[in-house]
Write an enzyme that holds these catalytic residues in place. Structure first.
Site, PDB file in Angstrom:
ATOM      1  CB  VAL A  93       0.656 -11.398 -10.574  1.00  0.00           C
ATOM      2  CG1 VAL A  93       0.977 -10.957 -11.995  1.00  0.00           C
ATOM      3  CG2 VAL A  93       0.746 -10.220  -9.616  1.00  0.00           C
ATOM      4  CB  THR A 129       6.974  -6.732  -8.420  1.00  0.00           C
ATOM      5  OG1 THR A 129       5.615  -6.520  -8.816  1.00  0.00           O
ATOM      6  CG2 THR A 129       7.605  -5.402  -8.052  1.00  0.00           C
ATOM      7  CG  LEU A 165      -2.942  -6.898 -11.955  1.00  0.00           C
ATOM      8  CD1 LEU A 165      -3.102  -8.396 -11.791  1.00  0.00           C
ATOM      9  CD2 LEU A 165      -3.814  -6.374 -13.090  1.00  0.00           C
ATOM     10  CE  LYS A 212       4.168  -3.753  -9.458  1.00  0.00           C
ATOM     11  NZ  LYS A 212       2.714  -3.586  -9.356  1.00  0.00           N
ATOM     12  N   GLY A 250      -5.141   7.049   7.297  1.00  0.00           N
ATOM     13  CA  GLY A 250      -5.634   5.851   7.969  1.00  0.00           C
ATOM     14  C   GLY A 250      -4.586   5.251   8.881  1.00  0.00           C
ATOM     15  N   GLY A 273      -0.829  -1.623   3.704  1.00  0.00           N
ATOM     16  CA  GLY A 273      -0.285  -2.976   3.816  1.00  0.00           C
ATOM     17  C   GLY A 273      -0.379  -3.672   2.483  1.00  0.00           C
ATOM     18  CB  CYS A 315       2.070  -4.157  -4.029  1.00  0.00           C
ATOM     19  SG  CYS A 315       1.396  -5.461  -5.081  1.00  0.00           S
TER      20      CYS A 315
END
Length: 447
Positions: A11, A121, A156, A210, A259, A263, A266
């Site tokens: 970040v 975060t 992001l 967030k 799927g 992972g 975040c």
């Protein structure tokens, strides 16, 4: 504007480079001397499309600088970004020791007003904790210097972070000071010209925003993985279901691809952290717990398929693995499904021949040299002599391979596809046994 960024991780480095690109004077501070020296030499520690030329051009222009001198960083500018890591603690909650260490450092060296911006975060209430640490440190210095603490979370996507930073969908700012709002408007003005993307709120709401965003996206993924498990058992095709529900504008197509589990740095960490936050105030977050449980289970789908096909004892078996990173366009293997797969295969006695366009060095760093892991130079080389092909990451160059090459290289024409890259009917006509996620029409479920 003069800006300091503490922490040159994912970040921090992207944010710093983008701020420098639009003309700000940015100084990055990190305790890792080797990382700082490597950055000065042009060695970027992460793979992110477009990041390397952005960093190098702004470093060469002098708008982006790197240092380990914390005092220099504090004295550099009014805006002090905290962008250090918040790794999960033993109980899954976010570990704030690096955040509070930076807050303490800023208070130790500041001589005038600072705006401290939480970019990391962090759980709800972290701004209060940062403010308390800084106040205590200033009191120990016996000085009275004004400062503000702001929550300004990042949104992001790895693999698209530079573009997300240059063209943000929203700029969330949590503060109780109107003067600080004007400073942040000036800082972000180059990214806020077409229409006002800045969303103002109180600090705690910004901190929760967030976590809520990442947990919502993780929920969509786990929901679709739950549907894929139903599809397998009901003889339905989850890909057709996905198209059917994605066409509804209220749902959309984003993050509804089933799927072998999500992972990265975040989603797993943030879901766990919000669960722990809820539990700390006596609330049981049942939906979030289910999201995490489904994802943990989903990461065992590919090993289950493999053992269903070959049996539990995989000694002497070799598997070609396409994809190590948790998603395309990154070299990040944090919480990657490939890691669960490989470790399960190794435990059962198998060998892995792996290829990834970007994450080979990261795999080497994590696992070192081991006899049951061979990192191959091409996806074709990974196939040679393998008993089956396993796909964990949907890299673009895996989508249209030469199936004759795959068939001739494998001992047995079997593909275990954790990302549903291929059409089951076409694969079957080519003579392959094909295991995919939620393609119930092509998979016989054995209970």
């Amino acid at each position: 504007m003069k800006v300091t960024v503490f922490g040159i991780g994912y970040v921090g480095l992207v944010q710093a480079a983008v701020l420098a690109e639009v003309g700000h004077d940015v100084l990055c501070i990190d305790v890792d001397e080797k990382k700082v020296e490597n950055l000065k030499k042009g060695n970027i520690p992460i793979f992110e499309p477009g990041l390397t030329p952005l960093v190098m051009s702004n470093y060469e222009s002098g708008r982006l600088k790197f240092s380990t001198n914390a005092e220099e960083g504090v004295n550099h500018g009014v805006m002090q970004f905290i962008a250090v890591g918040t790794p999960p603690d033993e109980d899954g909650s976010a570990d704030l020791k690096y955040v509070t260490a930076v807050a303490r450092t800023i208070a130790q060296h500041m001589n005038d007003h600072k705006v401290v911006i939480d970019k990391s975060t962090v759980p709800v209430g972290t701004a209060d904790r940062v403010r308390a640490v800084m106040t205590e440190t200033l009191q120990k210095r016996d000085v009275n210097i004004a400062f503000d603490v702001v929550s300004n979370p990042e949104f992001l996507k790895e693999g698209a972070a530079v573009n997300d930073c240059m063209r943000p969908e929203r700029i969330v700012v949590g503060t109780d000071n109107d003067e600080v709002v004007e400073l942040l408007r000036e800082l972000y003005e180059p990214f806020n010209r077409n229409h006002d993307r800045m969303i103002l709120m109180d600090i705690r709401s910004a901190e929760l925003t967030k976590y809520a965003a990442n947990c919502m996206l993780a929920t969509k993924i786990s929901f679709m993985n739950e549907i894929s498990n139903l599809a397998e058992r009901l003889g339905a095709d989850v890909e057709k279901v996905r198209q059917g529900i994605g066409s509804d504008s209220r749902i959309g197509y984003h993050f509804i691809y089933p799927g072998c589990g999500y992972g990265g740095s975040c989603f797993p960490k943030d879901v766990q952290a919000l669960i722990r936050t809820a539990e700390s105030i006596g609330y049981t977050p049942r939906l979030l717990q289910a999201v995490e449980d489904v994802n943990d289970s989903q990461k065992n789908k590919l090993p289950t398929f493999i053992k269903r096909h070959f049996g539990d004892d995989l000694r002497g078996k070799t598997f070609a693995l396409w994809g190590l990173a948790f998603k395309p366009n990154t070299d990040d293997m944090r919480e990657a499904s490939s890691r669960v797969l490989m470790e399960t295969l190794w435990e059962a006695g198998a060998t892995v021949q792996a290829f990834d366009p970007e994450a080979m060095d990261e795999a080497q760093r994590i696992y070192g040299h081991r006899n049951d892991l061979k990192l191959m130079g091409t996806k074709e080389a990974a196939l040679q002599g393998a008993d089956g092909l396993v796909i964990c990451t949907e890299w673009q160059n895996f989508r249209a391979p030469d199936f004759d090459v795959i068939k001739n290289a494998l001992k047995e024409p079997v593909i275990f596809d954790g990302r549903n890259l291929y059409d089951p009917e076409r694969i079957s006509k080519r003579g392959f046994t094909y295991y995919a996620i939620g393609r119930g029409a092509s998979i016989k479920i054995v209970e």
